[in-house]
Write an enzyme that holds these catalytic residues in place. Structure first.
Site, PDB file in Angstrom:
ATOM      1  N   HIS A 109       0.856  -1.182   0.000  1.00  0.00           N
ATOM      2  CA  HIS A 109       0.000   0.000   0.000  1.00  0.00           C
ATOM      3  C   HIS A 109       0.898   1.240   0.000  1.00  0.00           C
ATOM      4  O   HIS A 109       1.881   1.284   0.743  1.00  0.00           O
ATOM      5  CB  HIS A 109      -0.894  -0.017   1.250  1.00  0.00           C
ATOM      6  CG  HIS A 109      -1.881   1.108   1.269  1.00  0.00           C
ATOM      7  ND1 HIS A 109      -3.035   1.096   0.520  1.00  0.00           N
ATOM      8  CD2 HIS A 109      -1.856   2.298   1.910  1.00  0.00           C
ATOM      9  CE1 HIS A 109      -3.694   2.225   0.721  1.00  0.00           C
ATOM     10  NE2 HIS A 109      -3.002   2.967   1.558  1.00  0.00           N
ATOM     11  N   ASP A 150      -6.920  -3.218   3.552  1.00  0.00           N
ATOM     12  CA  ASP A 150      -5.771  -2.568   4.213  1.00  0.00           C
ATOM     13  C   ASP A 150      -5.710  -2.731   5.734  1.00  0.00           C
ATOM     14  O   ASP A 150      -5.079  -1.913   6.412  1.00  0.00           O
ATOM     15  CB  ASP A 150      -5.738  -1.053   3.883  1.00  0.00           C
ATOM     16  CG  ASP A 150      -5.692  -0.785   2.393  1.00  0.00           C
ATOM     17  OD1 ASP A 150      -5.090  -1.598   1.675  1.00  0.00           O
ATOM     18  OD2 ASP A 150      -6.262   0.228   1.952  1.00  0.00           O
ATOM     19  N   GLU A 179       8.560   1.488  -3.045  1.00  0.00           N
ATOM     20  CA  GLU A 179       7.802   0.233  -3.163  1.00  0.00           C
ATOM     21  C   GLU A 179       8.595  -0.811  -3.931  1.00  0.00           C
ATOM     22  O   GLU A 179       8.616  -1.994  -3.573  1.00  0.00           O
ATOM     23  CB  GLU A 179       6.483   0.484  -3.906  1.00  0.00           C
ATOM     24  CG  GLU A 179       5.487   1.317  -3.135  1.00  0.00           C
ATOM     25  CD  GLU A 179       4.192   1.497  -3.912  1.00  0.00           C
ATOM     26  OE1 GLU A 179       3.668   0.502  -4.441  1.00  0.00           O
ATOM     27  OE2 GLU A 179       3.707   2.640  -3.998  1.00  0.00           O
TER      28      GLU A 179
HETATM   29  C1  GRF Z   1       1.090   0.857  -6.102  1.00  0.00           C
HETATM   30  O1  GRF Z   1       1.235   2.172  -5.664  1.00  0.00           O
HETATM   31  C2  GRF Z   1       0.703  -0.039  -4.960  1.00  0.00           C
HETATM   32  O2  GRF Z   1       1.180   0.393  -3.730  1.00  0.00           O
HETATM   33  C3  GRF Z   1      -0.790   0.052  -4.959  1.00  0.00           C
HETATM   34  O3  GRF Z   1      -1.157   0.146  -6.315  1.00  0.00           O
HETATM   35  C4  GRF Z   1      -0.077   0.698  -7.060  1.00  0.00           C
HETATM   36  C5  GRF Z   1       0.202  -0.265  -8.170  1.00  0.00           C
HETATM   37  O4  GRF Z   1       1.130   0.248  -9.086  1.00  0.00           O
HETATM   38  N1  GRF Z   1      -1.386  -1.049  -4.251  1.00  0.00           N
HETATM   39  P1  GRF Z   1       1.765  -0.697 -10.182  1.00  0.00           P
HETATM   40  O5  GRF Z   1       0.632  -1.256 -11.012  1.00  0.00           O
HETATM   41  O6  GRF Z   1       2.533  -1.753  -9.471  1.00  0.00           O
HETATM   42  O7  GRF Z   1       2.649   0.211 -10.992  1.00  0.00           O
END
Ligand code: GRF
Length: 231
Positions: A109, A150, A179
């Site tokens: 998230h 979440d 991420e």
């Molecule tokens: C990311 O920001 C993730 O945290 C959220 O959705 C987004 C997905 O982005 N759950 P991607 O498709 O991986 O570029």
């Protein structure tokens, strides 16, 4: 040791899926054997086929949850996956799938849960709320998935500064870079223990794995001292 077969569930472009795929080369503790999407044409499916992995669409719209659940379970079982990673999957996971993979199903998230989470808090909505709230720190959270949006147990978090003049887009880009480092590191850590049927110890982020994204502790300290000059 045999890498743990995993599925990645994605509704969108799949940059986190890509980070998980790219990381397999460095830390072979898991292997993405199935990419499952609720949307035909999701960019994540193109990434799956470019990487030579199976992709499958399980539509959610207008269908009974029981049917979706049965189709998902059949897809996951026939691919033989032992863990599930959500990466931008916008649907609530049916309870039977959560139950089958309990403590083996993760999500990432783009904020520091429990702040800025819950139904409707996805994608740009998260970063818009972060900027509107005026918080000085946001971040990324990896958590287990339960029956609600979440709310599952948090596995790992990494902070990201919010700077003066930031927009939802600049925050989103900064968080996304984190991420892409955090998710594969956590996935590798957990999969290594799951492979051995061990209960994973807490994830301890190695600071150095964040050196390539200039949003680590040093940057955060700089940002906090700008935010609170008197402190
Ligand atoms: C990311 O920001 C993730 O945290 C959220 O959705 C987004 C997905 O982005 N759950 P991607 O498709 O991986 O570029």
């Amino acid at each position: 040791m045999r890498p743990l077969p995993v599925a990645v569930l994605a509704s969108g472009g799949g940059t986190n899926l890509q980070a998980l795929l790219d990381h397999e080369r460095d830390g072979p503790s898991y292997r993405v054997t199935l990419v499952l999407s609720d949307r035909e044409g999701a960019g994540a499916l193109d990434r799956a086929s470019a990487a030579g992995r199976s992709g499958q669409v399980v539509p959610f719209k207008g269908r009974a949850t029981d049917d979706v659940e049965a189709e998902m379970l059949a897809a996951l079982e026939s691919a033989g996956v032992e863990a599930v990673f959500l990466a931008g999957f916008l649907r609530l996971i049916p309870a039977g799938v959560v139950a089958r993979f309990r403590r083996r199903i993760l999500n990432i998230h783009p904020a520091l849960l429990p702040a800025f989470g819950g139904k409707g808090m996805y994608g740009h909505h998260v970063h818009e709320a972060v900027v509107a709230a005026g918080v000085k720190v946001t971040g990324a959270t990896v958590h287990y998935v339960d029956e609600a949006y979440d709310t599952g147990t948090i596995v790992a978090q990494w902070p990201v500064p919010v700077r003066t003049g930031d927009t939802p887009d600049t925050v989103a880009a900064r968080v996304l870079r984190v991420e892409h480092v955090l998710y594969p590191a956590v996935a590798e850590h957990l999969a290594l223990h799951w492979c051995r049927d061990e209960s994973p110890p807490p994830f301890r982020p190695a600071g150095e794995c964040f050196h390539t994204v200039s949003t680590g502790p040093h940057d955060l300290e700089t940002s906090l001292s700008e935010a609170f000059p008197e402190a």
